[in-house]
Design an enzyme around this catalytic site. Structure first.
Site, PDB file in Angstrom:
ATOM      1  N   LYS A  74       0.819  -1.221   0.000  1.00  0.00           N
ATOM      2  CA  LYS A  74       0.000   0.000   0.000  1.00  0.00           C
ATOM      3  C   LYS A  74       0.854   1.273   0.000  1.00  0.00           C
ATOM      4  O   LYS A  74       0.626   2.190  -0.788  1.00  0.00           O
ATOM      5  CB  LYS A  74      -0.931  -0.037   1.215  1.00  0.00           C
ATOM      6  N   THR A  76       3.991   1.537  -0.858  1.00  0.00           N
ATOM      7  CA  THR A  76       4.737   1.550  -2.119  1.00  0.00           C
ATOM      8  C   THR A  76       3.882   2.125  -3.242  1.00  0.00           C
ATOM      9  O   THR A  76       4.352   2.934  -4.053  1.00  0.00           O
ATOM     10  CB  THR A  76       5.179   0.116  -2.477  1.00  0.00           C
ATOM     11  N   ARG A  97       2.298   8.273   7.039  1.00  0.00           N
ATOM     12  CA  ARG A  97       2.625   8.249   8.454  1.00  0.00           C
ATOM     13  C   ARG A  97       4.106   7.944   8.680  1.00  0.00           C
ATOM     14  O   ARG A  97       4.773   7.387   7.817  1.00  0.00           O
ATOM     15  CB  ARG A  97       1.795   7.169   9.171  1.00  0.00           C
ATOM     16  N   LYS A 108       7.776  -5.877  10.623  1.00  0.00           N
ATOM     17  CA  LYS A 108       7.932  -5.179   9.354  1.00  0.00           C
ATOM     18  C   LYS A 108       9.374  -4.937   8.939  1.00  0.00           C
ATOM     19  O   LYS A 108       9.721  -5.025   7.768  1.00  0.00           O
ATOM     20  CB  LYS A 108       7.198  -3.835   9.413  1.00  0.00           C
ATOM     21  N   ALA A 276      -3.405   1.687  12.958  1.00  0.00           N
ATOM     22  CA  ALA A 276      -4.689   1.645  12.262  1.00  0.00           C
ATOM     23  C   ALA A 276      -5.658   0.637  12.862  1.00  0.00           C
ATOM     24  O   ALA A 276      -6.864   0.786  12.709  1.00  0.00           O
ATOM     25  CB  ALA A 276      -4.474   1.335  10.789  1.00  0.00           C
ATOM     26  N   PHE A 304      -3.660  -0.499   6.892  1.00  0.00           N
ATOM     27  CA  PHE A 304      -4.335  -1.788   6.780  1.00  0.00           C
ATOM     28  C   PHE A 304      -5.455  -1.767   5.745  1.00  0.00           C
ATOM     29  O   PHE A 304      -5.506  -0.898   4.885  1.00  0.00           O
ATOM     30  CB  PHE A 304      -4.831  -2.271   8.145  1.00  0.00           C
ATOM     31  N   PHE A 384       3.466  -8.593  -9.119  1.00  0.00           N
ATOM     32  CA  PHE A 384       4.576  -9.461  -8.707  1.00  0.00           C
ATOM     33  C   PHE A 384       4.992 -10.294  -9.916  1.00  0.00           C
ATOM     34  O   PHE A 384       4.166 -10.627 -10.771  1.00  0.00           O
ATOM     35  CB  PHE A 384       4.145 -10.405  -7.570  1.00  0.00           C
ATOM     36  N   TRP A 412       7.090  -0.848  -8.236  1.00  0.00           N
ATOM     37  CA  TRP A 412       8.125  -1.438  -7.376  1.00  0.00           C
ATOM     38  C   TRP A 412       9.386  -1.704  -8.207  1.00  0.00           C
ATOM     39  O   TRP A 412      10.494  -1.409  -7.769  1.00  0.00           O
ATOM     40  CB  TRP A 412       7.602  -2.748  -6.755  1.00  0.00           C
TER      41      TRP A 412
END
Length: 559
Positions: A74, A76, A97, A108, A276, A304, A384, A412
């Site tokens: 998200k 990214t 954030r 993470k 979140a 999220f 991906f 990405w």
């Protein structure tokens, strides 16, 4: 693409511009930037005040399906979209954030985007950055110290020691601190009582900083914090302890938005960071509103899946700050949709269109939910390399049947070049005037009815249960004048239900509210469901085990 590079290697190789140049893109004079080194700065309160009366740009929310171990990307996508918008000639900036140290060293290992769609300096943003979280932690704990100190010196406010609600805070996952007894060791240390810690990103001070309009509003909200109750159940406020002034002083600099840049040298505000699932999961109102005065398109994210993220963004942040989002992007991946369709993580590399179609129900639910708020939606398929043509086609076909577009994004791997199509479509959608934003429920609804509305309309629950003590507490708060506040439901991010293992689009489940907390300063009621903890723990193999300095003095292990 050549050899694989980690996020931190890509970030370290980036050609950053001096932060004054990034500010100049937005028309911020050098003297109105407070630099923290060469590549980050705070924007002065004086400059922000000077923007009053300027027209505002279009606000775009990036949200997602329910997160899975397969990953969604998200942040990214949020960063990549801003790079894409600037690539096609739009004046755009990103508002996200600040990451918490807890998940950074827990699961993470960092949260500043990924691949060729990141904000930099990545290491600083993920670690101490400009000290905002430390300031919030200090302000929170100053209030805690003043509560106990007041009681020690005679308790003139007649605080009932059994009814102190203000806990302590630390920005780290540490389950040992959840529940404890403090002030042990004799008379000199005060009156022993049960207490505990929440993670800083769950602190009401964090929520207040992220919702406050300016320093005066910040001080008023801090004064409104309820620290506990007297024997007659009347509330005791932070202002009663004369703590609000000193707390504001500690937060004076933290209130100023942090300006950094993307890998493609586009401006980014990284400011504030409430969780979140526990809190409201959005960056600061002051950063968002400032950005809207400086750019034609502002892309922001909420944490999220959209059942938490978008709902709280719309019902709390937009309601409180009078924001009108123009469009929303829902991020999905083929891998995560297959996982929602029942595929195990180790089998995600195998084509499985049937499972993918089953998992698309999760995406469909989120699309419908966001539309409930009157905001038009577009789906971003974060690509991906294992995705097959048949799988991508199945997602596009499913989304088209919902009357929306699904666009494959390769930011990405390719940066802004890989997200141009989405940038064009988002700009068109934001400019179309289709948005007719409205919150899910009116202020006048009772607190329990607000919880039930979110549970039934967003989570598709059949019922909300709550002990009599919880219902009685809500009734007391309504009698005290807090009934108009929105609700912030603390729920697992992994499912529409309160059971993290229930993927897809479950219906007819029961939401049990086991505890409610009044955040009078932030201006919402927190309803805690399921197994949600306001102080998380570290996993069995935390990311901290793999984070270290290499022989050259560079940080390794931040993803």
């Amino acid at each position: 693409m050549g050899e694989f590079k980690s996020d931190i290697e890509i970030a370290r190789a980036a050609t950053k511009k001096p932060i004054q140049e990034i500010g100049a893109k937005l028309g911020i004079p050098v003297e109105q930037l407070v630099p923290y080194g060469h590549d980050k700065a705070k924007v002065s309160a004086e400059f922000i005040r000077s923007l009053e009366g300027r027209p505002e740009g279009k606000l775009i929310l990036v949200t997602a399906i329910n997160p899975t171990p397969a990953g969604e990307g998200k942040t990214t996508t949020t960063v990549g979209l801003v790079d894409g918008l600037n690539r096609i000639g739009k004046k755009a900036m990103v508002c996200i954030r600040e990451p918490s140290l807890g998940p950074c060293f827990g699961v993470k290992g960092g949260a500043a985007g990924g691949g060729h769609a990141q904000v930099v300096p990545m290491e600083d943003i993920n670690l101490h950055f400009t000290g905002d979280f430390h300031a919030i932690t200090s302000a929170h704990n100053l209030l805690a110290a003043m509560v106990d100190n007041h009681i020690y010196w005679g308790n003139a406010l007649d605080i009932d020691v059994r009814r102190i609600t203000w806990r302590r805070a630390m920005d780290m996952n540490d389950r040992a601190l959840r529940q404890m007894v403090g002030s042990l060791g004799g008379v000199a240390n005060g009156f022993p009582r049960e207490c505990g810690f929440d993670i800083t990103v769950a602190s009401e001070v964090m929520a207040i900083l992220c919702l406050a309009a300016d320093l005066a509003d910040l001080e008023r909200r801090l004064g409104d914090i309820i620290v506990g109750y007297r024997r007659d159940k009347s509330p005791v406020f932070a202002r009663d302890l004369k703590a609000d002034g000193a707390m504001t002083v500690l937060l004076k600099d933290a209130m100023q938005p942090n300006l950094v840049q993307t890998l493609e040298n586009n401006p980014a505000f990284v400011h504030g960071g409430p969780f979140a699932n526990i809190a409201h999961g959005c960056n600061s109102v002051i950063a968002t509103k400032t950005a809207l005065k400086l750019a034609d398109y502002v892309v922001t994210e909420a944490g999220f899946g959209a059942d938490l993220a978008a709902e709280k963004f719309f019902d709390i942040k937009c309601r409180k700050a009078v924001l009108k989002p123009a469009a929303a992007v829902i991020v999905a991946t083929v891998r995560a949709l297959k996982m929602n369709g029942g595929v195990k993580k180790e089998d995600l590399g195998i084509e499985n269109v049937e499972a993918l179609r089953r998992g698309c129900a999760n995406l469909g639910r989120h699309v419908a939910n966001v539309r409930r708020f009157g905001v038009p939606v577009i789906v971003a398929i974060n690509h991906f390399t294992s995705d097959t043509e048949a799988e991508v086609a199945a997602v596009k076909e499913y989304v088209s049947r919902l009357g929306a577009d699904a666009i494959v994004c390769r930011h990405w791997a390719d940066g802004s070049a890989g997200i141009e199509e989405l940038a064009h479509r988002v700009a068109e959608l934001a400019d179309s005037g289709q948005a007719a934003f409205k919150p899910l429920y009116p202020d006048a609804l009772s607190l329990m009815e607000k919880i039930e509305t979110v549970a039934s309309k967003i989570y598709h629950a059949a019922e909300v249960t709550a002990a009599k003590t919880v219902r009685d507490q809500l009734a007391v708060w309504e009698a005290q004048g807090y009934g108009h506040l929105p609700v912030c439901i603390a729920k697992t991010q992994y499912s529409f239900s309160t059971d993290p293992a229930l993927r897809g689009a479950p219906e007819g489940h029961v939401v049990n509210v086991r505890e409610v907390r009044l955040s009078a300063g932030a201006g919402f009621i927190v309803a805690i469901t399921g197994e949600i903890m306001t102080m998380p723990g570290l996993p069995s193999s935390p990311a901290a085990e793999r984070i270290a300095l290499n022989p050259e003095g560079f940080i390794e292990g931040l993803f």
